[in-house]
Design a protein around this motif. Structure first.
Motif, PDB file in Angstrom:
ATOM      1  N   ARG A  41       1.014  -1.082   0.015  1.00 44.72           N
ATOM      2  CA  ARG A  41       0.013  -0.062  -0.180  1.00 44.72           C
ATOM      3  C   ARG A  41       0.961   1.277   0.047  1.00 44.72           C
ATOM      4  O   ARG A  41       1.990   1.382   0.212  1.00 44.72           O
ATOM      5  N   PHE A  42       0.299   2.347  -0.432  1.00 40.89           N
ATOM      6  CA  PHE A  42       1.092   3.488  -0.282  1.00 40.89           C
ATOM      7  C   PHE A  42       0.014   4.759   0.248  1.00 40.89           C
ATOM      8  O   PHE A  42      -1.327   4.565   0.373  1.00 40.89           O
ATOM      9  N   VAL A  43       0.905   5.568   0.895  1.00 46.04           N
ATOM     10  CA  VAL A  43       0.226   6.978   1.595  1.00 46.04           C
ATOM     11  C   VAL A  43       0.733   7.946   1.200  1.00 46.04           C
ATOM     12  O   VAL A  43       2.141   8.337   1.042  1.00 46.04           O
ATOM     13  N   ILE A  44       0.102   8.951   0.401  1.00 45.58           N
ATOM     14  CA  ILE A  44       0.601  10.249   0.007  1.00 45.58           C
ATOM     15  C   ILE A  44       0.009  11.195   1.077  1.00 45.58           C
ATOM     16  O   ILE A  44      -1.059  11.618   1.211  1.00 45.58           O
ATOM     17  N   THR A  45       0.854  12.293   1.691  1.00 43.36           N
ATOM     18  CA  THR A  45       0.475  13.236   2.486  1.00 43.36           C
ATOM     19  C   THR A  45       1.336  14.329   2.002  1.00 43.36           C
ATOM     20  O   THR A  45       2.077  14.670   1.206  1.00 43.36           O
ATOM     21  N   ASP A  46       0.509  15.679   2.351  1.00 41.58           N
ATOM     22  CA  ASP A  46       1.041  17.095   1.869  1.00 41.58           C
ATOM     23  C   ASP A  46       2.031  17.318   3.037  1.00 41.58           C
ATOM     24  O   ASP A  46       2.547  16.451   3.787  1.00 41.58           O
ATOM     25  N   ILE A  47       2.763  18.570   2.641  1.00 40.48           N
ATOM     26  CA  ILE A  47       4.071  18.774   3.551  1.00 40.48           C
ATOM     27  C   ILE A  47       3.244  19.189   4.952  1.00 40.48           C
ATOM     28  O   ILE A  47       4.210  19.201   5.985  1.00 40.48           O
ATOM     29  N   ALA A  48       2.150  19.488   5.094  1.00 40.07           N
ATOM     30  CA  ALA A  48       1.589  19.771   6.538  1.00 40.07           C
ATOM     31  C   ALA A  48       1.356  18.297   7.274  1.00 40.07           C
ATOM     32  O   ALA A  48       0.864  18.600   8.375  1.00 40.07           O
ATOM     33  N   GLY A  49       1.472  17.137   6.461  1.00 43.10           N
ATOM     34  CA  GLY A  49       1.236  15.993   7.018  1.00 43.10           C
ATOM     35  C   GLY A  49      -0.168  15.523   7.053  1.00 43.10           C
ATOM     36  O   GLY A  49      -0.859  14.491   7.565  1.00 43.10           O
ATOM     37  N   ARG A  50      -0.939  16.177   6.327  1.00 42.79           N
ATOM     38  CA  ARG A  50      -2.435  15.942   5.996  1.00 42.79           C
ATOM     39  C   ARG A  50      -2.483  14.783   4.909  1.00 42.79           C
ATOM     40  O   ARG A  50      -1.869  14.888   3.945  1.00 42.79           O
ATOM     41  N   VAL A  51      -3.133  13.726   5.103  1.00 39.48           N
ATOM     42  CA  VAL A  51      -3.329  12.536   4.374  1.00 39.48           C
ATOM     43  C   VAL A  51      -4.107  12.600   2.941  1.00 39.48           C
ATOM     44  O   VAL A  51      -5.300  13.377   3.436  1.00 39.48           O
ATOM     45  N   MET A  52      -3.318  12.815   1.788  1.00 35.20           N
ATOM     46  CA  MET A  52      -4.357  12.937   0.528  1.00 35.20           C
ATOM     47  C   MET A  52      -4.781  11.834  -0.006  1.00 35.20           C
ATOM     48  O   MET A  52      -5.947  11.729  -0.504  1.00 35.20           O
ATOM     49  N   ILE A  53      -3.994  10.738   0.021  1.00 30.88           N
ATOM     50  CA  ILE A  53      -4.564   9.555  -0.491  1.00 30.88           C
ATOM     51  C   ILE A  53      -3.922   8.264   0.076  1.00 30.88           C
ATOM     52  O   ILE A  53      -2.712   8.440   0.666  1.00 30.88           O
TER      53      ILE A  53
END
Length: 96
Positions: free
Chosen positions: A43-55
């Motif tokens: 699996r993978f997790v994409i977060t923005d630079i602030a740490g919010r999970v995007m996907i």
């Protein structure tokens, strides 16, 4: 460029496709769509630079995953690729 320290996972800080024996992420920088060719990525997790999970997405049983981030704002994101042994790789992902 990579580094590793005791208790710290490797971080890859390149803007080019990153390849090792388990995965390839390309293209990077990304315009709309990027690919993950994987062998042992669960699996993978994409977060923005602030740490919010995007996907968050599972990718069990596929050799190539295509991810559309066309609606993301331009900027730097972090992708964590989780292997089947529950270890993970962290990589910078640049959205153009």
């Amino acid at each position: 460029e990579t580094f590793a320290a005791r208790g710290v996972r490797p971080v890859i800080t390149m803007e080019e496709p990153v390849t090792n024996d388990n995965y390839t992420v390309y293209p990077n920088p990304v315009v709309n769509v990027f690919n993950i060719n994987n062998k042992n990525i669960e699996r993978f997790v994409i977060t923005d630079i602030a740490g919010r999970v995007m996907i968050t997405q599972k990718c069990i049983g596929v050799q190539k995953e295509t991810i559309d981030i066309g609606l993301f704002q331009k900027g730097i994101y972090i992708i964590q690729l989780y292997k089947t042994d529950n270890s993970f790789i962290t990589q910078k992902l640049i959205k153009q």
